[in-house]
Design a protein around this motif. Structure first.
Motif, PDB file in Angstrom:
ATOM      1  N   PRO A   1      60.682  15.169   0.937  1.00 54.98           N
ATOM      2  CA  PRO A   1      59.562  15.904   0.329  1.00 54.98           C
ATOM      3  C   PRO A   1      58.234  15.663   1.046  1.00 54.98           C
ATOM      4  CG  PRO A   1      60.958  15.014  -1.385  1.00 54.98           C
ATOM      5  CD  PRO A   1      61.456  14.435  -0.094  1.00 54.98           C
ATOM      6  N   GLU A   2      58.011  14.439   1.498  1.00 57.13           N
ATOM      7  CA  GLU A   2      56.781  14.149   2.237  1.00 57.13           C
ATOM      8  C   GLU A   2      56.772  14.875   3.578  1.00 57.13           C
ATOM      9  OE1 GLU A   2      55.350   9.711   1.202  1.00 57.13           O
ATOM     10  OE2 GLU A   2      57.425   9.827   1.928  1.00 57.13           O
ATOM     11  N   CYS A   3      57.925  14.946   4.221  1.00 58.28           N
ATOM     12  CA  CYS A   3      58.023  15.650   5.508  1.00 58.28           C
ATOM     13  C   CYS A   3      57.811  17.151   5.357  1.00 58.28           C
ATOM     14  CB  CYS A   3      59.381  15.390   6.141  1.00 58.28           C
ATOM     15  SG  CYS A   3      59.658  13.700   6.714  1.00 58.28           S
ATOM     16  N   LEU A   4      58.003  17.664   4.138  1.00 61.00           N
ATOM     17  CA  LEU A   4      57.855  19.103   3.883  1.00 61.00           C
ATOM     18  C   LEU A   4      56.489  19.472   3.330  1.00 61.00           C
ATOM     19  CD1 LEU A   4      61.332  19.634   2.192  1.00 61.00           C
ATOM     20  CD2 LEU A   4      60.634  20.582   4.405  1.00 61.00           C
ATOM     21  N   ALA A   5      55.643  18.498   3.085  1.00 60.66           N
ATOM     22  CA  ALA A   5      54.377  18.746   2.378  1.00 60.66           C
ATOM     23  C   ALA A   5      53.501  19.761   3.097  1.00 60.66           C
ATOM     24  CB  ALA A   5      53.629  17.433   2.188  1.00 60.66           C
ATOM     25  N   HIS A   6      53.513  19.747   4.420  1.00 57.97           N
ATOM     26  CA  HIS A   6      52.659  20.671   5.170  1.00 57.97           C
ATOM     27  C   HIS A   6      53.211  22.099   5.166  1.00 57.97           C
ATOM     28  CE1 HIS A   6      55.829  19.643   7.964  1.00 57.97           C
ATOM     29  NE2 HIS A   6      55.451  20.609   8.787  1.00 57.97           N
ATOM     30  N   LEU A   7      54.414  22.300   4.630  1.00 65.25           N
ATOM     31  CA  LEU A   7      55.027  23.627   4.571  1.00 65.25           C
ATOM     32  C   LEU A   7      55.070  24.172   3.146  1.00 65.25           C
ATOM     33  CD1 LEU A   7      58.008  22.967   7.024  1.00 65.25           C
ATOM     34  CD2 LEU A   7      55.866  24.160   7.533  1.00 65.25           C
ATOM     35  N   GLU A   8      54.154  23.740   2.319  1.00 65.32           N
ATOM     36  CA  GLU A   8      54.168  24.099   0.903  1.00 65.32           C
ATOM     37  C   GLU A   8      54.079  25.600   0.675  1.00 65.32           C
ATOM     38  OE1 GLU A   8      54.828  23.624  -2.952  1.00 65.32           O
ATOM     39  OE2 GLU A   8      54.950  22.037  -1.436  1.00 65.32           O
ATOM     40  N   SER A   9      53.486  26.330   1.580  1.00 72.55           N
ATOM     41  CA  SER A   9      53.367  27.784   1.406  1.00 72.55           C
ATOM     42  C   SER A   9      54.594  28.534   1.934  1.00 72.55           C
ATOM     43  CB  SER A   9      52.121  28.302   2.133  1.00 72.55           C
ATOM     44  OG  SER A   9      52.230  28.091   3.535  1.00 72.55           O
ATOM     45  N   GLU A  10      55.553  27.821   2.541  1.00 73.68           N
ATOM     46  CA  GLU A  10      56.729  28.457   3.119  1.00 73.68           C
ATOM     47  C   GLU A  10      57.892  28.466   2.123  1.00 73.68           C
ATOM     48  OE1 GLU A  10      56.582  30.023   5.812  1.00 73.68           O
ATOM     49  OE2 GLU A  10      54.752  29.234   6.712  1.00 73.68           O
ATOM     50  N   VAL A  11      58.886  29.326   2.398  1.00 73.90           N
ATOM     51  CA  VAL A  11      60.044  29.414   1.503  1.00 73.90           C
ATOM     52  C   VAL A  11      61.375  29.301   2.237  1.00 73.90           C
ATOM     53  CG1 VAL A  11      58.795  30.805  -0.189  1.00 73.90           C
ATOM     54  CG2 VAL A  11      60.107  31.962   1.610  1.00 73.90           C
ATOM     55  N   ASN A  12      61.374  29.248   3.569  1.00 74.94           N
ATOM     56  CA  ASN A  12      62.622  29.286   4.329  1.00 74.94           C
ATOM     57  C   ASN A  12      62.435  28.513   5.639  1.00 74.94           C
ATOM     58  OD1 ASN A  12      64.981  30.025   5.760  1.00 74.94           O
ATOM     59  ND2 ASN A  12      65.046  32.029   4.778  1.00 74.94           N
ATOM     60  N   ILE A  13      63.103  27.365   5.755  1.00 74.96           N
ATOM     61  CA  ILE A  13      62.957  26.491   6.921  1.00 74.96           C
ATOM     62  C   ILE A  13      64.313  26.329   7.594  1.00 74.96           C
ATOM     63  CG2 ILE A  13      62.260  24.197   7.717  1.00 74.96           C
ATOM     64  CD1 ILE A  13      60.746  24.060   4.907  1.00 74.96           C
ATOM     65  N   SER A  14      64.373  26.547   8.901  1.00 77.13           N
ATOM     66  CA  SER A  14      65.604  26.395   9.672  1.00 77.13           C
ATOM     67  C   SER A  14      65.551  25.118  10.496  1.00 77.13           C
ATOM     68  CB  SER A  14      65.809  27.585  10.611  1.00 77.13           C
ATOM     69  OG  SER A  14      66.183  28.749   9.905  1.00 77.13           O
ATOM     70  N   LEU A  15      66.618  24.317  10.396  1.00 75.44           N
ATOM     71  CA  LEU A  15      66.717  23.069  11.149  1.00 75.44           C
ATOM     72  C   LEU A  15      67.933  23.141  12.068  1.00 75.44           C
ATOM     73  CD1 LEU A  15      66.134  20.608   8.178  1.00 75.44           C
ATOM     74  CD2 LEU A  15      64.439  21.394   9.830  1.00 75.44           C
ATOM     75  N   PRO A  16      67.751  22.906  13.372  1.00 76.09           N
ATOM     76  CA  PRO A  16      68.874  23.019  14.312  1.00 76.09           C
ATOM     77  C   PRO A  16      69.772  21.788  14.285  1.00 76.09           C
ATOM     78  CG  PRO A  16      66.894  22.391  15.497  1.00 76.09           C
ATOM     79  CD  PRO A  16      66.477  22.619  14.067  1.00 76.09           C
ATOM     80  N   TRP A  17      71.048  22.021  14.532  1.00 77.19           N
ATOM     81  CA  TRP A  17      72.011  20.933  14.677  1.00 77.19           C
ATOM     82  C   TRP A  17      71.654  20.038  15.860  1.00 77.19           C
ATOM     83  CZ3 TRP A  17      77.202  24.097  14.477  1.00 77.19           C
ATOM     84  CH2 TRP A  17      77.660  24.159  13.151  1.00 77.19           C
ATOM     85  N   HIS A  18      71.826  18.737  15.704  1.00 72.61           N
ATOM     86  CA  HIS A  18      71.885  17.775  16.797  1.00 72.61           C
ATOM     87  C   HIS A  18      73.316  17.240  16.779  1.00 72.61           C
ATOM     88  CE1 HIS A  18      67.621  18.245  16.130  1.00 72.61           C
ATOM     89  NE2 HIS A  18      67.366  17.616  17.265  1.00 72.61           N
ATOM     90  N   MET A  19      74.088  17.553  17.804  1.00 69.33           N
ATOM     91  CA  MET A  19      75.541  17.419  17.765  1.00 69.33           C
ATOM     92  C   MET A  19      76.017  16.080  18.342  1.00 69.33           C
ATOM     93  SD  MET A  19      76.627  20.287  16.425  1.00 69.33           S
ATOM     94  CE  MET A  19      78.226  20.840  16.993  1.00 69.33           C
ATOM     95  N   PHE A  20      76.690  15.305  17.498  1.00 63.93           N
ATOM     96  CA  PHE A  20      77.229  14.009  17.875  1.00 63.93           C
ATOM     97  C   PHE A  20      78.754  14.102  18.004  1.00 63.93           C
ATOM     98  CE2 PHE A  20      73.135  13.147  16.218  1.00 63.93           C
ATOM     99  CZ  PHE A  20      72.714  11.894  16.666  1.00 63.93           C
ATOM    100  N   GLY A  21      79.299  13.467  19.048  1.00 67.40           N
ATOM    101  CA  GLY A  21      80.735  13.449  19.264  1.00 67.40           C
ATOM    102  C   GLY A  21      81.372  12.139  18.836  1.00 67.40           C
ATOM    103  N   ARG A  22      82.481  11.777  19.492  1.00 65.08           N
ATOM    104  CA  ARG A  22      83.273  10.623  19.073  1.00 65.08           C
ATOM    105  C   ARG A  22      82.667   9.284  19.473  1.00 65.08           C
ATOM    106  NH1 ARG A  22      88.802  13.266  21.315  1.00 65.08           N
ATOM    107  NH2 ARG A  22      87.245  14.071  22.766  1.00 65.08           N
ATOM    108  N   ASN A  23      81.746   9.286  20.431  1.00 65.35           N
ATOM    109  CA  ASN A  23      81.064   8.059  20.873  1.00 65.35           C
ATOM    110  C   ASN A  23      82.048   6.961  21.280  1.00 65.35           C
ATOM    111  OD1 ASN A  23      77.741   7.664  19.541  1.00 65.35           O
ATOM    112  ND2 ASN A  23      78.774   9.579  19.965  1.00 65.35           N
ATOM    113  N   GLY A  24      83.244   7.347  21.723  1.00 71.29           N
ATOM    114  CA  GLY A  24      84.221   6.395  22.215  1.00 71.29           C
ATOM    115  C   GLY A  24      85.084   5.739  21.154  1.00 71.29           C
ATOM    116  N   PHE A  25      84.940   6.127  19.900  1.00 71.64           N
ATOM    117  CA  PHE A  25      85.696   5.484  18.823  1.00 71.64           C
ATOM    118  C   PHE A  25      87.034   6.190  18.595  1.00 71.64           C
ATOM    119  CE2 PHE A  25      81.254   4.388  17.616  1.00 71.64           C
ATOM    120  CZ  PHE A  25      81.392   3.000  17.653  1.00 71.64           C
TER     121      PHE A  25
END
Length: 296
Positions: free
Chosen positions: A136-160
């Motif tokens: 909620p704090e990270c969204l405070a500056h977008l109080e007038s907005e109604v639709n926010i898109s966040l892109p994937w950051h893609m993680f794989g198996r990391n050797g496990f």
């Protein structure tokens, strides 16, 4: 073309009338459709509770393990609403109704009036606060907005080969370096929206007030078609980590479970492994989630 023809015809967009907001609505709710995620859902729940999620709406797609018990233990029974959601529905012409989209639309229509924000993510997706301690704090500056898109950051198996001790966030610290990769299936989004403006749902795009336009976490606006342009990228305030594979044994189990939509099995395997190969072709270290979760 031919792989598309092998998949069952489906309805993946559901239109709805947005709910009227309650006078005292506030906070952020997470909507989740889940099946047999006992191993990881406790960590996922603790992570998002710490990030300031007010309530979790869990659509249970036939879990047979301790998934729900683990989530309730992690975040408290008063913060979880469980809706049985084990079904495959079709319209009169035989087109399969996307069960995940149907759950999302149900959540908006029935619970959205209580919240300023609502988001729709999976157990392998983590919303990482970057510019403040809570979402909620990270969204405070977008109080007038109604639709926010966040892109994937893609993680794989990391050797496990097998699930490591200590959980997802502490162990999976390398991801594909390009969230806006032009490779098929690599660049996609999940949304945080004002549910009282939602007029249509899909998995990776949501229409608000009849439009698919959204902003990134800095407030830069784009159409649905323009979101994948490099200039739209931002993770300054909130980063969406997608732990697509987890360990190799979990990846194989994921493939064996099949898609959440009816489709050709061989086609499903090819699509999953093509994406895995792309994710793991190169990597960079990313400690944002680990540092935030370990702190405080």
């Amino acid at each position: 073309m031919f792989s598309a023809l092998r998949r069952t015809r489906s309805i993946s967009r559901i239109a709805l009338d947005p709910p009227a907001p309650m006078a005292d609505r506030h906070g952020i709710a997470v909507v989740l459709i889940v099946r047999n995620e006992e191993r990881h859902i406790g960590e996922w729940g603790r992570f998002h509770a710490k990030a300031g999620v007010r309530h979790f709406y869990v659509y249970d797609n036939g879990s047979t393990d301790g998934t729900l018990v683990q989530l309730v233990a992690a975040v408290g029974v008063q913060n979880v609403t469980v809706i049985p959601w084990h079904q495959k529905l079709r319209d009169g012409a035989g087109a399969e109704i996307h069960n995940q989209v149907l759950a999302y639309a149900h959540a908006v229509a029935n619970f959205g009036d209580q919240f300023r924000w609502m988001t729709f993510i999976d157990v392998d997706e983590f919303l990482v606060p970057k510019s403040a301690e809570t979402l909620p704090e990270c969204l405070a500056h977008l109080e007038s907005e109604v639709n926010i898109s966040l892109p994937w950051h893609m993680f794989g198996r990391n050797g496990f080969e097998e699930p490591p001790e200590g959980g997802i966030v502490a162990n999976y610290t390398r991801r594909h370096p390009e969230p806006m990769s032009p490779l098929k299936g690599m660049c996609n989004f999940k949304m945080i929206v004002d549910p009282c403006h939602v007029t249509a749902m899909k998995v990776h795009s949501i229409e608000t007030d009849g439009s698919g336009d959204s902003v990134n976490d800095k407030g830069v606006r784009a159409s649905v078609g323009d979101r994948k342009k490099p200039g739209f990228y931002s993770a300054d305030h909130i980063q969406l980590n997608h732990y697509y594979t987890r360990s190799n044994s979990e990846l194989q189990a994921k493939i064996k479970r099949g898609s959440n939509m009816t489709q050709n099995e061989a086609d499903h395997v090819r699509r999953v492994m093509r994406k895995v190969d792309q994710i793991e072709a190169e990597s960079v270290e990313d400690l944002a989630a680990k540092r935030w979760f370990a702190g405080g």
